[in-house]
Write a protein that holds these residues in place. Structure first.
Motif, PDB file in Angstrom:
ATOM      1  N   ARG A 113     -51.294 -67.492-100.809  1.00 41.33           N
ATOM      2  CA  ARG A 113     -50.943 -66.608-101.916  1.00 41.33           C
ATOM      3  C   ARG A 113     -51.474 -67.083-103.258  1.00 41.33           C
ATOM      4  O   ARG A 113     -51.574 -66.303-104.196  1.00 41.33           O
ATOM      5  CB  ARG A 113     -49.433 -66.411-101.989  1.00 41.33           C
ATOM      6  CG  ARG A 113     -48.613 -67.669-102.179  1.00 41.33           C
ATOM      7  CD  ARG A 113     -47.139 -67.331-102.285  1.00 41.33           C
ATOM      8  NE  ARG A 113     -46.297 -68.516-102.361  1.00 41.33           N
ATOM      9  CZ  ARG A 113     -45.090 -68.539-102.914  1.00 41.33           C
ATOM     10  NH1 ARG A 113     -44.596 -67.437-103.448  1.00 41.33           N
ATOM     11  NH2 ARG A 113     -44.375 -69.642-102.932  1.00 41.33           N
TER      12      ARG A 113
ATOM     13  N   GLN B  46     -50.944 -64.166-108.374  1.00 37.62           N
ATOM     14  CA  GLN B  46     -50.833 -63.977-106.927  1.00 37.62           C
ATOM     15  C   GLN B  46     -51.102 -62.528-106.520  1.00 37.62           C
ATOM     16  O   GLN B  46     -51.807 -62.270-105.533  1.00 37.62           O
ATOM     17  CB  GLN B  46     -49.455 -64.420-106.447  1.00 37.62           C
ATOM     18  CG  GLN B  46     -49.268 -65.932-106.491  1.00 37.62           C
ATOM     19  CD  GLN B  46     -47.874 -66.368-106.091  1.00 37.62           C
ATOM     20  OE1 GLN B  46     -47.214 -65.686-105.315  1.00 37.62           O
ATOM     21  NE2 GLN B  46     -47.425 -67.501-106.597  1.00 37.62           N
ATOM     22  N   LEU B  47     -50.581 -61.575-107.291  1.00 40.16           N
ATOM     23  CA  LEU B  47     -50.834 -60.179-106.936  1.00 40.16           C
ATOM     24  C   LEU B  47     -52.250 -59.757-107.309  1.00 40.16           C
ATOM     25  O   LEU B  47     -52.804 -58.846-106.696  1.00 40.16           O
ATOM     26  CB  LEU B  47     -49.806 -59.260-107.588  1.00 40.16           C
ATOM     27  CG  LEU B  47     -48.406 -59.313-106.949  1.00 40.16           C
ATOM     28  CD1 LEU B  47     -47.529 -58.195-107.480  1.00 40.16           C
ATOM     29  CD2 LEU B  47     -48.472 -59.224-105.431  1.00 40.16           C
ATOM     30  N   SER B  48     -52.856 -60.430-108.279  1.00 45.74           N
ATOM     31  CA  SER B  48     -54.276 -60.188-108.565  1.00 45.74           C
ATOM     32  C   SER B  48     -55.122 -60.608-107.364  1.00 45.74           C
ATOM     33  O   SER B  48     -56.034 -59.894-106.945  1.00 45.74           O
ATOM     34  CB  SER B  48     -54.718 -60.962-109.808  1.00 45.74           C
ATOM     35  OG  SER B  48     -54.090 -60.479-110.963  1.00 45.74           O
TER      36      SER B  48
ATOM     37  N   ARG C  63     -54.134 -60.836-104.284  1.00 46.77           N
ATOM     38  CA  ARG C  63     -53.860 -59.909-103.185  1.00 46.77           C
ATOM     39  C   ARG C  63     -54.644 -58.616-103.354  1.00 46.77           C
ATOM     40  O   ARG C  63     -55.229 -58.087-102.400  1.00 46.77           O
ATOM     41  CB  ARG C  63     -52.359 -59.621-103.114  1.00 46.77           C
ATOM     42  CG  ARG C  63     -51.965 -58.735-101.948  1.00 46.77           C
ATOM     43  CD  ARG C  63     -50.463 -58.589-101.834  1.00 46.77           C
ATOM     44  NE  ARG C  63     -49.804 -59.865-101.562  1.00 46.77           N
ATOM     45  CZ  ARG C  63     -48.499 -59.998-101.346  1.00 46.77           C
ATOM     46  NH1 ARG C  63     -47.718 -58.925-101.381  1.00 46.77           N
ATOM     47  NH2 ARG C  63     -47.976 -61.173-101.099  1.00 46.77           N
TER      48      ARG C  63
ATOM     49  N   GLU D 201     -53.169 -51.083-106.513  1.00 43.88           N
ATOM     50  CA  GLU D 201     -53.007 -51.657-107.847  1.00 43.88           C
ATOM     51  C   GLU D 201     -51.747 -51.144-108.525  1.00 43.88           C
ATOM     52  O   GLU D 201     -51.006 -51.910-109.166  1.00 43.88           O
ATOM     53  CB  GLU D 201     -54.238 -51.329-108.704  1.00 43.88           C
ATOM     54  CG  GLU D 201     -55.490 -52.062-108.261  1.00 43.88           C
ATOM     55  CD  GLU D 201     -56.713 -51.680-109.076  1.00 43.88           C
ATOM     56  OE1 GLU D 201     -57.717 -52.397-108.995  1.00 43.88           O
ATOM     57  OE2 GLU D 201     -56.655 -50.658-109.791  1.00 43.88           O
TER      58      GLU D 201
ATOM     59  N   GLY E 291     -48.693 -52.930-107.254  1.00 43.17           N
ATOM     60  CA  GLY E 291     -48.599 -54.294-107.762  1.00 43.17           C
ATOM     61  C   GLY E 291     -48.092 -54.337-109.193  1.00 43.17           C
ATOM     62  O   GLY E 291     -47.227 -55.159-109.540  1.00 43.17           O
TER      63      GLY E 291
ATOM     64  N   LEU F  70     -44.589 -56.052-110.642  1.00 42.28           N
ATOM     65  CA  LEU F  70     -44.602 -57.136-111.622  1.00 42.28           C
ATOM     66  C   LEU F  70     -43.770 -56.830-112.862  1.00 42.28           C
ATOM     67  O   LEU F  70     -43.261 -57.744-113.510  1.00 42.28           O
ATOM     68  CB  LEU F  70     -46.043 -57.462-112.024  1.00 42.28           C
ATOM     69  CG  LEU F  70     -46.848 -58.210-110.952  1.00 42.28           C
ATOM     70  CD1 LEU F  70     -48.312 -58.282-111.330  1.00 42.28           C
ATOM     71  CD2 LEU F  70     -46.283 -59.608-110.740  1.00 42.28           C
TER      72      LEU F  70
END
Length: 268
Positions: free
Chosen positions: A105, A215-217, A219, A237, A240, A244
């Motif tokens: 991650r 981490q979500l970037s 992903r 996107e 996510g 956030l």
């Protein structure tokens, strides 16, 4: 981090700075060649990293003169005797290890301090970011030993990284790509005299940002390499970003901006 307390046979693990884990492949006498033990330990490492909330970036490098010379040829002599299903099992063991590292991650930065050959090339490609030293060099040597360059993700990752024509030439010839050419092609982000120091500089910049945002970037970037449409990418996107805004880091960033101070991110 608890992961630094674990003992590995084929790698060294230390927290070089808060939140930054350095993993050093540690078979210098074999140019850090891969073995089944190393594949197993790579998976264990990836699982342990994902369990560490304090871990924000992983830097991967090699001990001695090489990054990784690929599968240990001392073990490769037995490969023709495995049979089709036995060889498939061996391939899947190696593929699971690299896929586990790639899908961690947190960002993975490869500090390529020397040769990254064969499976070692695949390993470097599995990283999110690659920093090379002046002695870094890469090759897809598979065709030179009667195998395909379609190995451990090379055919998918290399084509997307440097384009199909450049990838085809490198894979069909099996030739060596030196540091300067690697930088020109975009195979590495940049060349530094000390690859680990260069990787550490980038890692410190990453650590200064929101853990959840990073981490979500990662992903989104990885998932959308495999998404077939702009609309599907936008949908991922959107989800996510919505997630956030429910964390504590975004309100903290806005408050810090208004108060003209550095944000204190907690990743919660």
């Amino acid at each position: 981090m608890h992961i630094t307390e674990q003992s590995f046979q084929t790698m060294l693990v230390d927290e070089v700075k808060p939140g930054i884990l350095r993993v050093t492949l540690n078979r210098p006498d074999r140019y850090n060649a891969m073995t089944n033990t190393m594949f197993r330990e790579m998976e264990q490492l990836a699982w342990a990293v994902d369990a560490e909330d304090d871990c924000r970036v992983v830097i991967l490098t090699g001990a001695g003169k090489a990054f990784c010379s690929g599968y240990d040829l001392a073990d490769a002599e037995d490969l023709p005797n495995l049979g089709a299903l036995g060889m498939l099992d061996q391939q899947e063991r190696a593929a699971r290890a690299l896929a586990a590292l790639r899908s961690m991650r947190v960002p993975l930065i490869a500090a390529v301090n020397g040769a990254a050959a064969g499976g070692g090339f695949s390993l470097a490609l599995a990283a999110d970011i690659r920093i090379g030293s002046p002695t870094a060099k890469f090759n897809a040597a598979f065709v030179k030993i009667g195998l395909s360059a379609g190995d451990l993700g090379v055919s998918w990752l290399l084509t997307r990284l440097i384009g199909p024509a450049n990838a085809s030439e490198i894979c069909f010839t099996g030739r060596m790509v030196g540091a300067d050419e690697a930088a020109r092609l975009g195979l590495v982000n940049r060349i530094d005299d000390d690859a680990v120091a260069g990787a550490l500089e980038i890692a410190e910049q990453i650590v200064g940002n929101s853990p959840g945002g990073v981490q979500l970037s990662k992903r989104a970037l990885q998932a959308n390499l495999e998404t077939g449409s702009y609309a599907a990418a936008i949908e991922l996107e959107n989800r996510g970003q919505a997630l956030l805004t429910r964390s504590s880091d975004m309100p903290e960033a806005l408050a810090a901006f208004k108060e003209k101070r550095a944000p204190v991110f907690r990743g919660e």
